[in-house]
Design a protein around this motif. Structure first.
Motif, PDB file in Angstrom:
ATOM      1  N   ALA A 171     -32.615 -50.473 -42.257  1.00 47.48           N
ATOM      2  CA  ALA A 171     -32.133 -49.233 -42.856  1.00 47.48           C
ATOM      3  C   ALA A 171     -33.300 -48.391 -43.364  1.00 47.48           C
ATOM      4  CB  ALA A 171     -31.145 -49.539 -43.980  1.00 47.48           C
ATOM      5  N   ALA A 172     -34.269 -49.054 -44.013  1.00 50.10           N
ATOM      6  CA  ALA A 172     -35.459 -48.336 -44.486  1.00 50.10           C
ATOM      7  C   ALA A 172     -36.236 -47.754 -43.306  1.00 50.10           C
ATOM      8  CB  ALA A 172     -36.345 -49.281 -45.295  1.00 50.10           C
ATOM      9  N   ASN A 173     -36.321 -48.509 -42.235  1.00 48.29           N
ATOM     10  CA  ASN A 173     -36.993 -48.028 -41.023  1.00 48.29           C
ATOM     11  C   ASN A 173     -36.337 -46.749 -40.516  1.00 48.29           C
ATOM     12  OD1 ASN A 173     -38.765 -48.838 -38.432  1.00 48.29           O
ATOM     13  ND2 ASN A 173     -36.757 -48.170 -37.710  1.00 48.29           N
ATOM     14  N   GLN A 174     -35.015 -46.741 -40.478  1.00 50.18           N
ATOM     15  CA  GLN A 174     -34.296 -45.587 -39.948  1.00 50.18           C
ATOM     16  C   GLN A 174     -34.441 -44.362 -40.837  1.00 50.18           C
ATOM     17  OE1 GLN A 174     -34.408 -46.837 -37.118  1.00 50.18           O
ATOM     18  NE2 GLN A 174     -32.385 -46.121 -36.460  1.00 50.18           N
ATOM     19  N   LEU A 175     -34.565 -44.577 -42.132  1.00 52.46           N
ATOM     20  CA  LEU A 175     -34.833 -43.475 -43.051  1.00 52.46           C
ATOM     21  C   LEU A 175     -36.185 -42.845 -42.742  1.00 52.46           C
ATOM     22  CD1 LEU A 175     -34.414 -41.769 -45.616  1.00 52.46           C
ATOM     23  CD2 LEU A 175     -35.212 -43.736 -46.946  1.00 52.46           C
ATOM     24  N   VAL A 177     -37.997 -43.065 -39.935  1.00 52.45           N
ATOM     25  CA  VAL A 177     -38.024 -42.468 -38.595  1.00 52.45           C
ATOM     26  C   VAL A 177     -37.327 -41.108 -38.596  1.00 52.45           C
ATOM     27  CG1 VAL A 177     -37.186 -42.702 -36.224  1.00 52.45           C
ATOM     28  CG2 VAL A 177     -38.247 -44.653 -37.374  1.00 52.45           C
ATOM     29  N   ALA A 178     -36.162 -41.024 -39.223  1.00 48.83           N
ATOM     30  CA  ALA A 178     -35.436 -39.754 -39.260  1.00 48.83           C
ATOM     31  C   ALA A 178     -36.243 -38.680 -39.976  1.00 48.83           C
ATOM     32  CB  ALA A 178     -34.079 -39.937 -39.940  1.00 48.83           C
ATOM     33  N   ALA A 179     -36.905 -39.055 -41.079  1.00 46.79           N
ATOM     34  CA  ALA A 179     -37.718 -38.092 -41.821  1.00 46.79           C
ATOM     35  C   ALA A 179     -38.859 -37.575 -40.952  1.00 46.79           C
ATOM     36  CB  ALA A 179     -38.261 -38.739 -43.092  1.00 46.79           C
ATOM     37  N   ASN A 180     -39.483 -38.466 -40.197  1.00 43.34           N
ATOM     38  CA  ASN A 180     -40.586 -38.068 -39.317  1.00 43.34           C
ATOM     39  C   ASN A 180     -40.106 -37.161 -38.184  1.00 43.34           C
ATOM     40  OD1 ASN A 180     -43.502 -39.506 -39.581  1.00 43.34           O
ATOM     41  ND2 ASN A 180     -41.940 -40.742 -40.563  1.00 43.34           N
ATOM     42  N   ILE A 181     -38.953 -37.485 -37.596  1.00 40.72           N
ATOM     43  CA  ILE A 181     -38.437 -36.655 -36.505  1.00 40.72           C
ATOM     44  C   ILE A 181     -38.082 -35.263 -37.019  1.00 40.72           C
ATOM     45  CG2 ILE A 181     -36.505 -36.352 -34.908  1.00 40.72           C
ATOM     46  CD1 ILE A 181     -36.486 -39.366 -34.508  1.00 40.72           C
ATOM     47  N   GLU A 182     -37.423 -35.195 -38.164  1.00 39.82           N
ATOM     48  CA  GLU A 182     -37.055 -33.897 -38.715  1.00 39.82           C
ATOM     49  C   GLU A 182     -38.291 -33.074 -39.059  1.00 39.82           C
ATOM     50  OE1 GLU A 182     -34.848 -30.650 -40.142  1.00 39.82           O
ATOM     51  OE2 GLU A 182     -34.291 -32.319 -38.829  1.00 39.82           O
ATOM     52  N   ALA A 183     -39.299 -33.712 -39.657  1.00 40.44           N
ATOM     53  CA  ALA A 183     -40.534 -32.995 -39.986  1.00 40.44           C
ATOM     54  C   ALA A 183     -41.226 -32.480 -38.725  1.00 40.44           C
ATOM     55  CB  ALA A 183     -41.478 -33.903 -40.779  1.00 40.44           C
ATOM     56  N   LEU A 184     -41.252 -33.304 -37.685  1.00 36.08           N
ATOM     57  CA  LEU A 184     -41.854 -32.878 -36.425  1.00 36.08           C
ATOM     58  C   LEU A 184     -41.068 -31.715 -35.825  1.00 36.08           C
ATOM     59  CD1 LEU A 184     -43.853 -33.197 -34.087  1.00 36.08           C
ATOM     60  CD2 LEU A 184     -42.366 -35.007 -33.169  1.00 36.08           C
ATOM     61  N   ILE A 233     -28.343 -39.835 -31.280  1.00 39.23           N
ATOM     62  CA  ILE A 233     -28.036 -39.263 -32.587  1.00 39.23           C
ATOM     63  C   ILE A 233     -26.828 -39.944 -33.202  1.00 39.23           C
ATOM     64  CG2 ILE A 233     -26.960 -37.188 -33.588  1.00 39.23           C
ATOM     65  CD1 ILE A 233     -29.161 -35.552 -32.225  1.00 39.23           C
ATOM     66  N   ASP A 234     -25.808 -40.277 -32.399  1.00 40.13           N
ATOM     67  CA  ASP A 234     -24.632 -40.978 -32.928  1.00 40.13           C
ATOM     68  C   ASP A 234     -25.032 -42.252 -33.672  1.00 40.13           C
ATOM     69  OD1 ASP A 234     -22.604 -39.264 -32.188  1.00 40.13           O
ATOM     70  OD2 ASP A 234     -22.234 -40.237 -30.256  1.00 40.13           O
ATOM     71  N   LEU A 235     -25.956 -43.020 -33.112  1.00 40.79           N
ATOM     72  CA  LEU A 235     -26.364 -44.278 -33.735  1.00 40.79           C
ATOM     73  C   LEU A 235     -27.220 -44.035 -34.969  1.00 40.79           C
ATOM     74  CD1 LEU A 235     -27.122 -46.433 -30.572  1.00 40.79           C
ATOM     75  CD2 LEU A 235     -25.146 -46.586 -32.100  1.00 40.79           C
ATOM     76  N   HIS A 236     -28.083 -43.023 -34.922  1.00 43.74           N
ATOM     77  CA  HIS A 236     -28.904 -42.744 -36.098  1.00 43.74           C
ATOM     78  C   HIS A 236     -28.041 -42.203 -37.231  1.00 43.74           C
ATOM     79  CE1 HIS A 236     -33.440 -42.220 -36.931  1.00 43.74           C
ATOM     80  NE2 HIS A 236     -32.802 -42.527 -38.037  1.00 43.74           N
ATOM     81  N   HIS A 237     -27.012 -41.453 -36.893  1.00 42.32           N
ATOM     82  CA  HIS A 237     -26.041 -41.004 -37.897  1.00 42.32           C
ATOM     83  C   HIS A 237     -25.407 -42.211 -38.595  1.00 42.32           C
ATOM     84  CE1 HIS A 237     -22.618 -38.873 -39.643  1.00 42.32           C
ATOM     85  NE2 HIS A 237     -21.824 -39.726 -39.029  1.00 42.32           N
ATOM     86  N   LYS A 238     -25.008 -43.188 -37.803  1.00 40.20           N
ATOM     87  CA  LYS A 238     -24.442 -44.419 -38.373  1.00 40.20           C
ATOM     88  C   LYS A 238     -25.434 -45.105 -39.299  1.00 40.20           C
ATOM     89  CE  LYS A 238     -25.059 -48.008 -36.160  1.00 40.20           C
ATOM     90  NZ  LYS A 238     -26.059 -49.122 -36.097  1.00 40.20           N
ATOM     91  N   PRO A 255     -32.809 -38.778 -52.094  1.00 40.77           N
ATOM     92  CA  PRO A 255     -32.412 -37.387 -51.834  1.00 40.77           C
ATOM     93  C   PRO A 255     -32.747 -36.928 -50.427  1.00 40.77           C
ATOM     94  CG  PRO A 255     -34.277 -37.500 -53.366  1.00 40.77           C
ATOM     95  CD  PRO A 255     -33.743 -38.879 -53.223  1.00 40.77           C
ATOM     96  N   LEU A 256     -33.900 -37.316 -49.916  1.00 46.25           N
ATOM     97  CA  LEU A 256     -34.247 -36.947 -48.545  1.00 46.25           C
ATOM     98  C   LEU A 256     -33.311 -37.638 -47.563  1.00 46.25           C
ATOM     99  CD1 LEU A 256     -36.047 -35.441 -46.588  1.00 46.25           C
ATOM    100  CD2 LEU A 256     -37.699 -37.321 -46.725  1.00 46.25           C
ATOM    101  N   GLY A 257     -32.970 -38.876 -47.853  1.00 48.92           N
ATOM    102  CA  GLY A 257     -32.035 -39.599 -46.995  1.00 48.92           C
ATOM    103  C   GLY A 257     -30.687 -38.906 -46.916  1.00 48.92           C
ATOM    104  N   GLY A 258     -30.232 -38.389 -48.051  1.00 47.17           N
ATOM    105  CA  GLY A 258     -28.967 -37.665 -48.057  1.00 47.17           C
ATOM    106  C   GLY A 258     -29.023 -36.412 -47.205  1.00 47.17           C
ATOM    107  N   ALA A 259     -30.133 -35.673 -47.327  1.00 47.80           N
ATOM    108  CA  ALA A 259     -30.290 -34.455 -46.530  1.00 47.80           C
ATOM    109  C   ALA A 259     -30.368 -34.783 -45.040  1.00 47.80           C
ATOM    110  CB  ALA A 259     -31.548 -33.709 -46.972  1.00 47.80           C
ATOM    111  N   LEU A 260     -31.085 -35.834 -44.703  1.00 51.73           N
ATOM    112  CA  LEU A 260     -31.194 -36.234 -43.301  1.00 51.73           C
ATOM    113  C   LEU A 260     -29.844 -36.659 -42.738  1.00 51.73           C
ATOM    114  CD1 LEU A 260     -34.501 -38.266 -43.622  1.00 51.73           C
ATOM    115  CD2 LEU A 260     -34.224 -36.166 -42.295  1.00 51.73           C
TER     116      LEU A 260
END
Length: 293
Positions: A171-175, A177-184, A233-238, A255-260
């Motif tokens: 779960a921490a990994n996915q947080l 990764v998502a933050a990095n993808i959004e920033a990119l 995206i469906d799986l990352h949403h989960k 807070p960043l996790g919530g926004a992501l």
């Protein structure tokens, strides 16, 4: 040689099962969609039911999308726990809720079955290349026994604690990764707005502190507009739902996790759920009023 049943032969599970077969094990796979079994049929064998796959297996590997799917596979009337012999080692490679894993481990113990939660990171490329990162929860003895299997599908394999710990680390990994993808994605749209040479810009960013595995692996998707899924995206949403729910239960703030999680949900609502998670770029373009490309 170990007799292995592999349940779930999707984007990740199929190449993992083939690696195990090619590594000298006897692998029998099962998938709800029989059309996905052909790579394993070519390398080993496929079974029409879970019961048939599990019959005689010493190890059962599971790679399915979500917590309810794992519960159905393991706890169902025709599932693994109903047909596996006592002493069987179950390795759950799926990414699911940590609390569900803990409950499944207790149910396994009542059946005389051992369970490791072993979610993976690395996407389709990591599965194809046998280069996944695997974070493992369960007993040290079971982990040691499973290491020869992990070594055939993963490059970084770490025992992180008792049952549920692997899912918590995932779960921490996915947080992250998502933050990095959004920033990119935001950086790409920002650079495009100023007509900067995008390839040159990403080259220099990748060589500095802004460099990351996400930049290296996902820049091609974003520059080409090819969002063929390596991880949907469906799986990352989960997964972000798992992050925000588990954080709330632990009383910690993400807070960043919530926004992501909301940005990922918006991508799904706009029909991008089946695309690679690098398609978060499309969401940034929507918010910016720019062409989706």
């Amino acid at each position: 040689m170990t007799r292995i049943a592999f349940i779930g032969l999707g984007i990740m599970g199929s190449p993992m099962a083939v690696h195990l077969q090619q590594g000298g094990h006897q692998v029998t796979g099962h998938n709800l969609d029989p059309s996905r079994t052909q790579p394993l049929v070519d390398a080993g064998a496929a079974a029409p039911t879970i019961a048939d796959a599990v019959d005689g297996a010493e190890v059962v590997a599971v790679m399915v999308p979500d917590s309810p799917d794992v519960q159905d596979v393991l706890l169902g009337e025709h599932g693994v726990f109903a047909h596996a012999k006592p002493g069987t080692l179950v390795i759950d490679f799926s990414s699911i809720r940590p609390d569900v894993t803990v409950d499944l481990a207790k149910a396994a113990q009542h059946k005389g079955i051992r369970l490791l939660d072993a979610p993976v990171s690395g996407g389709e490329a990591g599965a194809l290349n046998g280069a996944l990162s695997i974070m493992v929860g369960g007993s040290e003895a079971d982990f040691a026994e499973a290491c020869p299997i992990f070594d055939l599908v993963g490059r970084t394999v770490v025992h992180v604690g008792s049952n549920g710990a692997g899912q918590t680390v995932k779960a921490a990994n996915q947080l992250i990764v998502a933050a990095n993808i959004e920033a990119l994605a935001e950086a790409v749209v920002f650079l495009e707005a100023y007509d900067v040479d995008l390839t040159a810009a990403l080259d220099v960013l990748g060589g500095g502190l802004a460099g990351s595995a996400v930049l290296e692996q996902k820049r091609g998707n974003m520059t080409s507009g090819d969002f063929t899924p390596g991880f949907r995206i469906d799986l990352h949403h989960k997964d972000l739902g798992i992050v925000t729910s588990a954080a709330r239960e632990a009383g910690v703030v993400v807070p960043l996790g919530g926004a992501l999680a909301q940005l990922m949900a918006a991508a799904r609502a706009n029909g991008d759920g089946d695309l690679d998670h690098s398609a978060l770029l499309r969401g940034v373009r929507r918010l910016s009023g720019r062409s989706l490309g």
